[in-house]
Design an enzyme around this catalytic site. Structure first.
Site, PDB file in Angstrom:
ATOM      1  N   TYR A 148      40.978  83.089  -1.933  1.00  0.00           N
ATOM      2  CA  TYR A 148      40.648  82.726  -3.312  1.00  0.00           C
ATOM      3  C   TYR A 148      41.080  83.862  -4.220  1.00  0.00           C
ATOM      4  O   TYR A 148      40.832  85.032  -3.931  1.00  0.00           O
ATOM      5  CB  TYR A 148      39.135  82.502  -3.435  1.00  0.00           C
ATOM      6  CG  TYR A 148      38.661  82.199  -4.846  1.00  0.00           C
ATOM      7  CD1 TYR A 148      38.981  80.981  -5.450  1.00  0.00           C
ATOM      8  CD2 TYR A 148      37.897  83.115  -5.557  1.00  0.00           C
ATOM      9  CE1 TYR A 148      38.544  80.700  -6.739  1.00  0.00           C
ATOM     10  CE2 TYR A 148      37.452  82.836  -6.844  1.00  0.00           C
ATOM     11  CZ  TYR A 148      37.778  81.626  -7.431  1.00  0.00           C
ATOM     12  OH  TYR A 148      37.336  81.350  -8.700  1.00  0.00           O
ATOM     13  N   ASP A 243      45.381  91.358  -3.416  1.00  0.00           N
ATOM     14  CA  ASP A 243      44.240  91.002  -4.245  1.00  0.00           C
ATOM     15  C   ASP A 243      43.030  91.733  -3.680  1.00  0.00           C
ATOM     16  O   ASP A 243      42.410  91.294  -2.715  1.00  0.00           O
ATOM     17  CB  ASP A 243      44.022  89.486  -4.259  1.00  0.00           C
ATOM     18  CG  ASP A 243      42.861  89.102  -5.162  1.00  0.00           C
ATOM     19  OD1 ASP A 243      42.176  90.015  -5.682  1.00  0.00           O
ATOM     20  OD2 ASP A 243      42.633  87.889  -5.349  1.00  0.00           O
ATOM     21  N   LYS A 271      35.248  93.115  -9.728  1.00  0.00           N
ATOM     22  CA  LYS A 271      33.957  93.332  -9.060  1.00  0.00           C
ATOM     23  C   LYS A 271      33.481  94.797  -9.113  1.00  0.00           C
ATOM     24  O   LYS A 271      32.962  95.209 -10.145  1.00  0.00           O
ATOM     25  CB  LYS A 271      34.015  92.746  -7.646  1.00  0.00           C
ATOM     26  CG  LYS A 271      34.260  91.222  -7.755  1.00  0.00           C
ATOM     27  CD  LYS A 271      34.072  90.397  -6.521  1.00  0.00           C
ATOM     28  CE  LYS A 271      34.151  88.920  -6.916  1.00  0.00           C
ATOM     29  NZ  LYS A 271      35.076  88.126  -6.158  1.00  0.00           N
TER      30      LYS A 271
END
Ligand code: PLP
Length: 437
Positions: A148, A243, A271
């Site tokens: 994702y 990523d 994050k």
């Protein structure tokens, strides 16, 4: 544990929320749909603990889905935010804080020579993809099944995380033309990667990969796999985008690229670098980053990018995690937890496997001893996960409400929290054994 298992206020809030917010939530994974029951509405957090609106306390293994590596309401983060609040919250103009954070990111991740700050992981991956296309003059993108990368059109193809949990890995609303620009490969499959590149390698702008897959539970890369991805992209002149929105500053101080010793062309972050406030970033080789506006022709912008509050929180977090021994200790905490869970499951005769990379982990009700593929993840026993999740919740342990999400420990999780978690798991496994096998 002061746990009364009453979720009356959460239930009432959820009813109200459903009337004015789609599905009652602002991000699908929060809804517990498919698991049953109500989402829990939270009121406060302190260290490893969170308290819901009904006054129940839980030990938190979600950590806001990754950012809270120092736990909730860390005193230094709070103090820095209070000071910044007095100075202003947004200027829409450059600040010294942005320079400090950018310098720190470049120093911690040497593959990043130049970095731009954005407001979310999605913005980071979206911008990195555009930049890769602008730099290479090619259009095709390669991603991996179950990975994702945020809700970017071209990346919501066979996606993980909430898209997978909700049964919509291929979102509707995405033009077929856009989806066709994305090749999807099985994660950890060297042959499939080589075959695709031998057929279409010269059309591929970039390969985007989670160096540890954390949105289909937690799947580490097989030995040598990331090296192969690096070699093959280099050979065909495609960019390699790591990523690291989840793994960056989470699996090691320098992220997965340090752990596996790979230099990607571009890296996306999010994050942890926001310390619980909205921050994302993408960076890499200077020659590529200089394609960005205002120096180059690839446009990218953001009103609140580099926001002083968000950057302040991020700086404190990077400072704290840079202290000697931080990651050794975080890793030890996760290992103790997982070894404890494994032996409890073994004693109960429940098929159970765990994965771990630093402070990030996966738990599977599975017969496989080593999980390395999407297929193996899909074969895990979700019908055991659901009652396990609810039983742990009732015992005051807050896990991600999906069998396809990674778990996280923070530096605030100590032996007291681990012991409480293991006694809750012992009860939960016993219930599972009795009712479901
Ligand atoms: C969470 C995540 C994203 C998306 O970040 P948002 O801040 O939710 O937009 C992208 N990539 C990975 C690997 C993630 O885990």
């Amino acid at each position: 544990m002061t746990h009364n298992s009453e979720l009356a206020k959460s239930a009432r809030l959820f009813t109200r929320a459903q009337a004015c917010i789609p599905g009652g939530v602002n991000s699908p994974v929060r809804a517990f749909r498919g698991v049953g029951g109500n989402p829990v509405f939270f009121a406060s957090g302190d260290g490893a603990w969170i308290t819901d609106v009904d006054g129940n306390r839980y030990i938190d293994y979600v950590g806001a889905w990754g950012p809270l590596i120092l736990g909730h309401s860390h005193p230094r983060v709070k103090a820095a935010l209070h000071s910044q609040l007095d100075l202003g919250t947004a200027f829409g103009a450059p600040t010294e804080l942005e320079v400090l954070l950018a310098e720190r990111i470049c120093q911690l991740m040497p593959a990043i020579e130049s970095v731009r700050l954005v407001n979310s992981g999605t913005e980071a991956t979206m911008s990195a993809i555009r930049l890769a296309r602008g730099f290479t003059g090619r259009e095709k993108i390669v991603k991996f099944e179950g990975c994702y990368h945020g809700h970017v059109d071209s990346l919501l193809v066979k996606a993980g995380s909430g898209a997978l949990t909700m049964g919509t890995p291929d979102s509707s609303g995405i033009p077929a033309e856009t989806a066709r620009q994305t090749f999807v490969l099985p994660y950890n499959d060297a042959d499939a990667l080589e075959k695709l590149f031998s057929e279409s390698g010269n059309d591929i702008a970039a390969v985007i990969i989670e160096p540890v897959a954390g949105n289909m539970n937690c799947v580490p890369p097989l030995p040598g796999y990331l090296q192969l991805v690096r070699e093959i992209t280099e050979k065909y002149g495609a960019l390699l985008i790591f990523d690291e929105v989840m793994t960056g500053f989470r699996v090691a101080l320098g992220g997965a690229q340090q752990l596996f010793n790979i230099k990607p062309d571009l890296t996306t972050l999010g994050k942890v670098i926001g310390g619980g406030l909205p921050v994302g970033a993408f960076g890499g080789r200077k020659a590529i980053m200089d394609m960005l506006s205002p120096v180059g022709p690839v446009y990218q912008a953001g009103t609140l990018s580099g926001n002083p509050l968000a950057v302040t929180a991020g700086m404190v977090v990077l400072d704290e995690i840079s202290k000697p021994g931080f990651f050794e200790s975080l890793t030890r905490t996760a290992t103790t937890l997982l070894q404890g869970l494994q032996s409890l499951a073994d004693n109960s005769g429940i098929e159970f496997t765990t994965t771990q990379v630093g402070g990030m982990f996966g738990c599977y009700f599975s017969k496989f001893k080593n999980i390395s593929t999407f297929e193996q993840v899909m074969q895990s026993n979700v019908s055991l996960f659901k009652p396990y999740f609810h039983s742990m919740l009732a015992e005051g342990i807050y896990l991600a409400p999906s069998a396809f999400e990674a778990g996280f420990v923070s530096s605030a999780h100590g032996s007291k929290e681990i012991d409480l978690t293991l006694s809750a798991a012992e009860k939960s496994f016993a219930v599972l054994k009795k009712n479901h096998q």
